[in-house]
Design an enzyme around this catalytic site. Structure first.
Site, PDB file in Angstrom:
ATOM      1  N   ASN A 275       0.870  -1.182   0.000  1.00  0.00           N
ATOM      2  CA  ASN A 275       0.000   0.000   0.000  1.00  0.00           C
ATOM      3  C   ASN A 275       0.903   1.226   0.000  1.00  0.00           C
ATOM      4  O   ASN A 275       1.463   1.584   1.032  1.00  0.00           O
ATOM      5  CB  ASN A 275      -0.892  -0.050   1.258  1.00  0.00           C
ATOM      6  CG  ASN A 275      -1.695   1.222   1.438  1.00  0.00           C
ATOM      7  OD1 ASN A 275      -1.800   2.042   0.525  1.00  0.00           O
ATOM      8  ND2 ASN A 275      -2.263   1.394   2.629  1.00  0.00           N
TER       9      ASN A 275
ATOM     10  N   LYS B 171       0.177   4.280  -0.367  1.00  0.00           N
ATOM     11  CA  LYS B 171      -0.447   5.498   0.177  1.00  0.00           C
ATOM     12  C   LYS B 171      -0.166   6.681  -0.768  1.00  0.00           C
ATOM     13  O   LYS B 171      -0.094   6.479  -1.978  1.00  0.00           O
ATOM     14  CB  LYS B 171       0.042   5.747   1.608  1.00  0.00           C
ATOM     15  CG  LYS B 171      -0.111   4.487   2.469  1.00  0.00           C
ATOM     16  CD  LYS B 171       0.131   4.690   3.925  1.00  0.00           C
ATOM     17  CE  LYS B 171      -0.062   3.356   4.641  1.00  0.00           C
ATOM     18  NZ  LYS B 171       0.055   3.478   6.088  1.00  0.00           N
TER      19      LYS B 171
ATOM     20  N   HIS C 222      -9.409   1.367   4.782  1.00  0.00           N
ATOM     21  CA  HIS C 222      -8.135   1.537   5.490  1.00  0.00           C
ATOM     22  C   HIS C 222      -8.350   2.516   6.658  1.00  0.00           C
ATOM     23  O   HIS C 222      -9.142   3.453   6.546  1.00  0.00           O
ATOM     24  CB  HIS C 222      -7.073   2.073   4.527  1.00  0.00           C
ATOM     25  CG  HIS C 222      -5.708   2.057   5.129  1.00  0.00           C
ATOM     26  ND1 HIS C 222      -5.280   3.052   5.982  1.00  0.00           N
ATOM     27  CD2 HIS C 222      -4.698   1.167   5.045  1.00  0.00           C
ATOM     28  CE1 HIS C 222      -4.048   2.766   6.382  1.00  0.00           C
ATOM     29  NE2 HIS C 222      -3.678   1.628   5.836  1.00  0.00           N
TER      30      HIS C 222
ATOM     31  N   GLU D  77      -6.694   4.922   7.695  1.00  0.00           N
ATOM     32  CA  GLU D  77      -6.487   6.331   7.369  1.00  0.00           C
ATOM     33  C   GLU D  77      -7.730   6.903   6.697  1.00  0.00           C
ATOM     34  O   GLU D  77      -8.095   8.062   6.922  1.00  0.00           O
ATOM     35  CB  GLU D  77      -5.242   6.486   6.481  1.00  0.00           C
ATOM     36  CG  GLU D  77      -3.970   6.293   7.301  1.00  0.00           C
ATOM     37  CD  GLU D  77      -2.803   5.705   6.549  1.00  0.00           C
ATOM     38  OE1 GLU D  77      -2.781   5.752   5.303  1.00  0.00           O
ATOM     39  OE2 GLU D  77      -1.883   5.165   7.215  1.00  0.00           O
TER      40      GLU D  77
ATOM     41  N   GLU E 217      -5.407  -4.737  10.540  1.00  0.00           N
ATOM     42  CA  GLU E 217      -4.360  -3.736  10.746  1.00  0.00           C
ATOM     43  C   GLU E 217      -4.629  -2.963  12.033  1.00  0.00           C
ATOM     44  O   GLU E 217      -5.400  -1.990  12.016  1.00  0.00           O
ATOM     45  CB  GLU E 217      -4.334  -2.755   9.569  1.00  0.00           C
ATOM     46  CG  GLU E 217      -4.021  -3.393   8.234  1.00  0.00           C
ATOM     47  CD  GLU E 217      -3.462  -2.380   7.263  1.00  0.00           C
ATOM     48  OE1 GLU E 217      -2.350  -2.587   6.784  1.00  0.00           O
ATOM     49  OE2 GLU E 217      -4.125  -1.359   7.021  1.00  0.00           O
TER      50      GLU E 217
ATOM     51  N   GLY F 203       2.563   2.363  10.722  1.00  0.00           N
ATOM     52  CA  GLY F 203       3.535   3.446  10.574  1.00  0.00           C
ATOM     53  C   GLY F 203       4.235   3.828  11.867  1.00  0.00           C
ATOM     54  O   GLY F 203       4.886   4.862  11.943  1.00  0.00           O
TER      55      GLY F 203
ATOM     56  N   SER G 240       3.393  -2.061  10.307  1.00  0.00           N
ATOM     57  CA  SER G 240       4.849  -2.148  10.517  1.00  0.00           C
ATOM     58  C   SER G 240       5.433  -3.508  10.167  1.00  0.00           C
ATOM     59  O   SER G 240       6.336  -3.997  10.858  1.00  0.00           O
ATOM     60  CB  SER G 240       5.215  -1.746  11.946  1.00  0.00           C
ATOM     61  OG  SER G 240       4.858  -0.391  12.177  1.00  0.00           O
TER      62      SER G 240
HETATM   63  P1  PGA Z   1       2.911   0.374   7.614  1.00  0.00           P
HETATM   64  O1  PGA Z   1       1.436   0.583   6.985  1.00  0.00           O
HETATM   65  O2  PGA Z   1       3.440  -0.925   7.049  1.00  0.00           O
HETATM   66  O3  PGA Z   1       3.696   1.570   7.177  1.00  0.00           O
HETATM   67  O4  PGA Z   1       2.739   0.288   9.100  1.00  0.00           O
HETATM   68  C1  PGA Z   1       0.566  -0.492   6.812  1.00  0.00           C
HETATM   69  C2  PGA Z   1      -0.723   0.002   6.191  1.00  0.00           C
HETATM   70  O5  PGA Z   1      -1.201   1.091   6.555  1.00  0.00           O
HETATM   71  O6  PGA Z   1      -1.311  -0.683   5.317  1.00  0.00           O
END
Ligand code: PGA
Length: 256
Positions: free
Chosen positions: A13, A15, A100, A102, A172, A178, A218
């Site tokens: 992903n 983003k 997601h 976000e 997640e 992140g 992560s």
């Molecule tokens: P990350 O993000 O691997 O940077 O923690 C995962 C995601 O949001 O899909």
């Protein structure tokens, strides 16, 4: 007849990262790094909308597949800034990431709108990757399973077993995205097993056994093998580490 084992699926992903030029450079590098894996593991990249079509061309005849990061539920019309599922499909997508955290936290996404988007995705021939996950406050309050089960139930409202079997879920935990803070393998496995049990209750055991459940938050080359080795972890949804071809390829290899 014994059910087919679930093929692992590792998705990147991206983003809001990478221009078209940068996106093309990344997939060209990645393509060479994972070609020897053939179809041992399903590999998906989700660049920003503007890069989908050029990336689709750059990954033709490769073992990489393409996903959108969101889609609108209407087929077309006066929805400035939105993209339809059919547009993603024609641009070369197989999958679309929906719900997601976000999108939920920053853009007002709800279980209901995730469900509407999933219906539009399926109608257009896209496979939804449905994201669920609890916040740190929810985990600390002991509400993790209640939260993710509510999100799954909401996202899947109205779908039949035959449709859901092909879906991908992504667990997640919001506190792991992140942050460099990964769920322990036991924490991940516990939630994944609970989600599969929920699918068995909502549909049936056969369907629950087919749905692939990714872990996200992560995921890095050094923790991927352990996470992907869990019984109910069928892949990874990777954010930050998917922006470097070498790191993403290492995670993909951990799933092969
Ligand atoms: P990350 O993000 O691997 O940077 O923690 C995962 C995601 O949001 O899909």
């Amino acid at each position: 007849m014994a059910a087919e084992p679930r093929r692992k699926i590792v998705a990147g992903n991206w983003k809001m990262n990478k221009t078209v030029t940068e996106a093309l450079a990344l997939v060209r590098e990645l393509r060479g790094m994972v070609s020897m894996l053939r179809d041992k593991v399903e590999i998906v990249v989700a660049p920003p909308f503007v890069s989908l079509y050029p990336v689709a061309k750059a990954i033709e005849d490769s073992n990489l597949k393409l996903a959108g990061q969101n889609c609108h539920w209407e087929a077309s019309g006066a929805f400035t800034g939105e993209v339809s599922a059919a547009m993603l499909k024609e641009a070369g997508c197989t999958y679309v990431i929906l719900g997601h955290s976000e999108r939920r936290q920053l853009f007002g996404e709800t279980d209901e709108t995730v469900n509407k988007r999933a219906q539009a995705a399926l109608k257009a021939g896209l496979v939804p990757i449905l994201c669920v996950g609890e916040t740190l406050a929810e985990r600390e309050a002991g509400r993790t399973l209640e939260v993710v089960e509510r999100q799954v139930k909401g996202a899947l409202a109205g779908f039949g077993a035959g449709e859901v079997a092909s879906f991908v879920l992504a667990y997640e935990p919001v506190w792991a995205i992140g942050t460099g803070r990964t769920a322990t393998t036991a924490q991940a496995q516990e939630v994944h097993a609970a989600l599969r049990a929920q699918l068995a209750r909502l549909y049936d055991g056969g369907t629950a056994g087919q749905v692939r459940i990714q872990y996200g938050g992560s995921v890095k080359p050094d923790n991927a093998a352990e996470l992907l080795g869990q019984r109910d972890v069928d892949g990874a949804l990777v954010g930050g580490a998917s922006l470097k071809a070498g790191d993403f390829a290492a995670i993909v290899k951990a799933g092969a």
